[in-house]
Design an enzyme around this catalytic site. Structure first.
Site, PDB file in Angstrom:
ATOM      1  N   ASP A 162     -17.567   0.280  -0.873  1.00  0.00           N
ATOM      2  CA  ASP A 162     -16.651  -0.849  -0.675  1.00  0.00           C
ATOM      3  C   ASP A 162     -17.314  -1.892   0.197  1.00  0.00           C
ATOM      4  OD1 ASP A 162     -14.644  -2.633  -0.087  1.00  0.00           O
ATOM      5  OD2 ASP A 162     -13.618  -1.263   1.297  1.00  0.00           O
ATOM      6  N   HIS A 175     -14.941  -0.796   3.679  1.00  0.00           N
ATOM      7  CA  HIS A 175     -14.806   0.549   4.249  1.00  0.00           C
ATOM      8  C   HIS A 175     -16.059   1.381   4.025  1.00  0.00           C
ATOM      9  CE1 HIS A 175     -10.468   0.222   5.102  1.00  0.00           C
ATOM     10  NE2 HIS A 175     -10.446  -0.562   4.028  1.00  0.00           N
ATOM     11  N   CYS A 229      -7.664   1.865   1.641  1.00  0.00           N
ATOM     12  CA  CYS A 229      -8.732   1.025   1.106  1.00  0.00           C
ATOM     13  C   CYS A 229      -8.321   0.392  -0.210  1.00  0.00           C
ATOM     14  CB  CYS A 229      -9.995   1.890   0.900  1.00  0.00           C
ATOM     15  SG  CYS A 229     -11.296   1.005   0.040  1.00  0.00           S
ATOM     16  N   SER A 249       0.799  -1.228   0.000  1.00  0.00           N
ATOM     17  CA  SER A 249       0.000   0.000   0.000  1.00  0.00           C
ATOM     18  C   SER A 249       0.828   1.272   0.000  1.00  0.00           C
ATOM     19  CB  SER A 249      -0.904   0.017   1.236  1.00  0.00           C
ATOM     20  OG  SER A 249      -1.670  -1.158   1.266  1.00  0.00           O
TER      21      SER A 249
END
Lengths: 646, 379
Positions: free
Chosen positions: A354, A375, A388, A330
């Site tokens: 999401d 999320h 996310c 990430s």
């Protein structure tokens, strides 16, 4: 007794005798002329040749090794110096029985089989006659005394005092400074004639790290001394001398305090920390743990020590910061986000739902978010702050691999950074061409989706992550990282340009909220912080999990746990440091790698009193007296012919 | 009255100095050449020994002793030499056997006999004079030219002591002793056919000698002679360095005391067997030619004495002594300049070393005796 017969013979005898005497004279003359001819051949016709031989006998040109340049950190702290060392060397030409001498020496000093093997190898390689061949370095005082007592009975045994490289910080700087060690015959073979001449008096050369990269600079220019020697190699007088030019001292961008802080923060875990000053690309810290003791390598590492390093599962000889290639996870999301913004496939207002997974419309395959429950409604800011995955799956899919690869290349992902350290790994920025070229396969949508969260084929080195973070802090302007305080070359990558420059600030803000926001993934790092940090955590999977498999870090072996990653720059509004942290098998990026990053930032940005004091860019204004001054006294003592550095 | 006659006999102009020398049974030209040679040799030795005066003094003392013995030997008439030759030879032979049985070892060889209270000496040196005297004695009673039987007997007289000396081992001296005897055979008119046969036999025997007779160190010397560059730091070192010394001297040399090869210890044995290289390096070709001229003058004078000698014993012995002296010179210069293998033959009257100088000067004493004890005979 004498008869007339013999008396008559007397005349005949006289004649025979006279003839033979004349023959004798003829033979004497012929033989004498042979000798004269021989002398005319030697002294007249061959005179020049023998004059040359005679001079070669008598006059020897000895190279004088230049003292190696010292290495300092940015504040003038000595990181590599030259210390006197007493070594045992043998002159084989003077030794009647080499084996006996070796056996005798083995009884008074400790000689490993490795020492003797190395000695025999050096004996085999081409050398000048009467040149001492080193047998053992680092004699102790007791050993010197023992040899001194018996030396008169052992011709050809010498104790040489030679300055050798010493690294006072040892393991701490092992993966950035590297080390020097003895030049081998193969090294010499690879040199051109000029280099060979320049190295003819030198025993050591940089092997890896800064010592290798700046070898020419640190080495200097050899001097020469023409000496008259007798047949036993003893120098009788110096006929001519050209002093060597000492190697240049090197000051690094590295800050030993930042290095130490990063090292300590990693603790006993395996990992890497690279910190770069985004203002000039200076490398402030370059840590890879575990490290090794470079001092062991200088005079030839023993088999036992080497085997210890080689067989260690933690791979202390492996430079993780420079050569370790890990999925960035990430930590690349901010850059991929910027790529999406620039391409116009998203903006700051766009939100998606999401549910905890992503699925391309009309396809079966499910791509999970790290948070199983999802999320909820997510925009770019929240997607960065909470990392996310689903948002980036969606955005990345619509961005496409081509635009993504082009944009990430501007951040040096998948490209060599051009740092002044040898053997840098390149990492992988996957693309259609890359996959066709290396795997012979077509590019799939799924590949794009994995790449958009820094997984899949994508691999980066900690150095690349630090540099990409620095370029992010520089708002897309490329820079070449430098360990030494020398002008960097021009970057070869294109700048990353945003049509809407405010995207930079908004992305920085999203990264600030990773730490300072109430819902940030690394909000624990904000405790007691005196400046704003822009950061991003990351987790690199060591292996892929099947879609429905339950993931439990506790249950699998420590070695299979995820690598923890963290990138950050600070102060967010006016960045003076960018850092990338990798903790192998550390688990969660924010909790495992984040504190290491924080400690590194603090070491650079805070003064001794713990107050914010952003150091100025480049050279500190006060130059310590030690820098550029004369060679330290010990080195001068053991190299009396060498003039002080100009 | 006798003196007047001698004046007529003498071929050189006779002055008062000569008559004094003559009365003392000395040959003035030969003596002058020998003294010149010895003094020149001392100069070279001073340089070869790194300006070591002590070495020069010791050598001077030996020369003094040698010239003293020369004077004494010159007084003894040749007929006494002829009379004592067999006894002299016999004693020498016994001593040689004693050396092999109970001699003193030094430097890997057994060459010395130690006489308590007096010191040690090399009996092989005696043979340098005893062998030619014995061979000359043998022929003095026989008609020339030598017949095959004579040849075989002379070969025995010569080669038995030579073989004993070679066993010590001392190849150089054995060679000189053998030469001293064999040269008489040549001068005594040994037929050319026999000489050709002997040379042919020698060329066949040489390789056999190399493999079956020579000691390891002798064999190495031959190997080194054939290819000195094969082992430049070991056995070939001497010859390479001595050629380098001579060659680098050039025509005029590097100057007395300025030879780098010898003074920086590159040249081994520089004051003994290899002293010629010092001369060649420091005084150059000129020095070597002067030295060679002096030697040839001495050899020539010796041959002249032989030519003028009146009986077979005298003329054969004189010729042998003169020609053996030349063998010394030729073998030494030949080996130092790389023409011949290295055998331990010193440069006569120049190399440092006692016994050979004394023996040589004794031989010249005999030559002078032969010259100055001639009988009155019509031409």
């Amino acid at each position: 007794m004498r008869s007339p017969m013999t008396f008559k013979d007397h005349h005949r005898e006289g004649r025979i005798f006279a003839v033979r005497l004349i023959w004798s004279v003829v033979i004497v003359v012929v033989l004498s002329l042979t000798l004269v001819a021989r002398m005319i051949w030697l002294q007249g016709i061959q005179h020049d040749r023998y004059t040359t031989l005679s001079n070669k006998n008598r006059v020897q040109t000895q190279a004088i090794a230049p003292p190696r340049g010292l290495i300092y950190d940015r504040h003038g702290v000595l990181l590599a110096d030259n210390q006197p060392d007493f070594s045992l060397a043998l002159i084989p030409e003077q030794i009647p029985d080499l084996d006996a001498t070796l056996a005798e020496l083995a009884s008074i000093v400790s000689l490993e089989s490795g020492d003797i093997d190395r000695f025999r190898r050096r004996l085999q390689s081409p050398r000048r006659p009467w040149e001492p061949v080193p047998l053992r370095a680092r004699l102790t005082e007791t050993e010197i005394a023992r040899i001194a007592v018996t030396q008169h009975a052992m011709p050809g045994v010498r104790i040489d005092a030679d300055p050798i490289r010493h690294y006072p910080y040892g393991v701490l700087l092992s993966h950035v400074l590297g080390y020097v060690n003895r030049i081998s015959a193969e090294d010499i073979e690879q040199m051109d004639a000029d280099e060979q001449a320049n190295y003819s008096g030198t025993h050591y050369a940089g092997r890896i790290g800064v010592e290798r990269h700046y070898e020419r600079l640190l080495h200097g220019q050899a001097g020469y001394r023409k000496v008259e020697t007798n047949a036993r190699g003893r120098i009788l007088r110096v006929l001519e001398e050209i002093p060597p030019q000492p190697g240049q001292d090197l000051r690094l961008q590295l800050d030993i305090r930042v290095q130490q802080a990063a090292w300590d923060a990693l603790g006993e875990r395996r990992g890497a920390v690279v910190a770069i000053d985004p203002r000039d690309g200076g490398v402030l810290a370059f840590v890879s743990r575990p490290g090794f003791d470079p001092n062991l390598f200088v005079t030839g590492i023993s088999h036992l020590d080497y085997a210890g390093y080689r067989d260690d599962h933690d791979q202390p000889l492996f430079n993780r910061a420079l050569q370790g290639q890990y999925p960035p996870g990430s930590t690349v999301k901010p850059i991929i986000g910027l790529a999406g913004l620039q391409a116009g496939v998203t903006d700051w207002q766009r939100t998606i739902w999401d549910p905890g997974f992503y699925r391309i419309e009309g396809e079966q395959r499910v791509f999970r978010d790290w948070r199983r429950q999802g999320h909820g409604w997510v925009d770019m800011h929240k997607a960065v702050m909470q990392s996310c995955d689903t948002y980036f799956y969606d955005m990345g899919f619509r961005l496409g691999i081509d635009r993504m690869a082009d944009f990430l290349a501007r951040f040096s992902i998948g490209l060599r950074t051009g740092i002044d350290l040898p053997s840098e790994a390149r990492g992988i920025m996957p693309s259609r061409e890359w996959k066709r070229g290396t795997r012979g396969q077509a590019w799939f949508h799924g590949d794009t989706i994995n790449t958009s969260i820094g997984q899949g084929y994508m691999l980066t080195t900690p150095l690349q992550l630090a540099l990409s973070t620095a370029i992010l802090a520089r708002q897309g302007i490329p820079v070449v990282p430098r360990v030494a305080q020398l002008a960097p070359p021009a970057p070869t990558t294109e700048p990353a340009v945003m049509n809407t420059p405010s995207h930079w600030q908004r992305m920085t803000q999203a990264m600030v909220d990773v730490i300072h926001g109430s819902a940030g993934t690394a909000r624990l790092l904000s405790r007691g912080v005196q400046y704003q940090i822009a950061g991003k955590s990351g987790t690199a999977q060591v292996f892929s999990l099947a879609n429905d498999e339950e993931y439990n870090a506790e249950e699998i072996a420590e070695r299979l746990r995820d690598h923890a990653l963290f990138v950050a720059f600070a102060p967010a509004e006016n960045p003076a440091i960018a850092v990338a942290v990798l903790v192998e098998n550390g688990g969660g990026g924010g909790s495992a790698a984040g504190p290491v990053a924080r400690a590194t930032l603090d070491a650079w940005l805070l003064n001794d009193a713990g107050e914010l004091a952003v150091p100025p860019v480049g050279l500190p204004e006060t130059v310590p007296a030690t820098l550029g001054g004369p060679v330290p006294t010990e080195a001068a003592l053991f190299n009396p012919e060498t003039p002080d550095a100009p | 009255m006798r003196r007047d006659f001698l004046r007529q006999m003498s071929i050189q102009p006779v002055g008062s100095a000569h008559s004094l020398a003559w009365r003392l049974h000395l040959d003035a030209p030969l003596l002058a050449a020998l003294i010149t040679l010895c003094l020149g040799g001392l100069l070279v030795l001073y340089s070869a020994g790194d300006s070591n005066m002590e070495m020069v003094m010791r050598q001077s003392l030996r020369f003094g002793l040698g010239f003293g013995i020369l004077f004494v030997m010159a007084q003894i008439p040749p007929r006494s030499y002829r009379f004592w030759a067999p006894a002299f030879y016999g004693v020498g032979l016994i001593l040689l056997v004693l050396v092999l049985v109970m001699g003193t070892h030094a430097m890997g060889a057994q060459r010395w006999l130690t006489i308590p209270g007096i010191g040690r000496f090399q009996p092989s040196e005696i043979m340098k004079l005893a062998v030619p005297a014995m061979v000359a004695w043998y022929f003095s009673e026989r008609a020339l030219p030598a017949r095959l039987r004579d040849v075989l007997i002379v070969l025995a007289i010569t080669l038995i002591p030579a073989a004993l000396i070679a066993r010590q081992p001392d190849l150089g001296t054995a060679l000189l002793v053998a030469a001293a005897g064999l040269l008489i055979l040549f001068v005594a008119g040994l037929s050319w056919r026999l000489i050709a046969v002997a040379l042919a036999a020698l060329s066949i025997a040489a390789p056999l000698m190399y493999f079956f007779v020579l000691h390891g160190y002798q064999r190495r010397r031959v190997d080194t002679f054939l290819n000195p560059e094969a082992d430049p730091l070991g056995a070939g070192w001497n010859i390479i360095q001595s050629k380098t010394a001579i060659g680098s001297g050039g025509i005029t040399g590097k100057g007395w005391l300025n030879g780098t090869q010898s003074r920086l210890d590159f040249l081994p044995e520089s004051s003994t067997d290899f002293i010629l290289a010092v001369l060649g390096e420091e005084i150059g070709l000129i020095g070597i030619l002067l030295l060679l001229a002096t030697y040839l003058f001495i050899v020539g004078r010796g041959l002249l004495i032989s030519w003028q000698a009146q009986d077979n014993f005298s003329r054969l012995l004189a010729a042998s002594l003169a020609l053996t002296f030349f063998i010394y010179v030729f073998v030494n210069i030949g080996m130092v300049s790389g023409l011949l293998p290295v055998v331990g033959v010193p440069l006569p009257l120049v190399s440092f070393g006692g016994t050979s100088a004394v023996t040589l000067l004794s031989g010249f004493g005999i030559l002078m005796s032969i010259h100055t004890h001639r009988k009155l005979l019509g031409h």
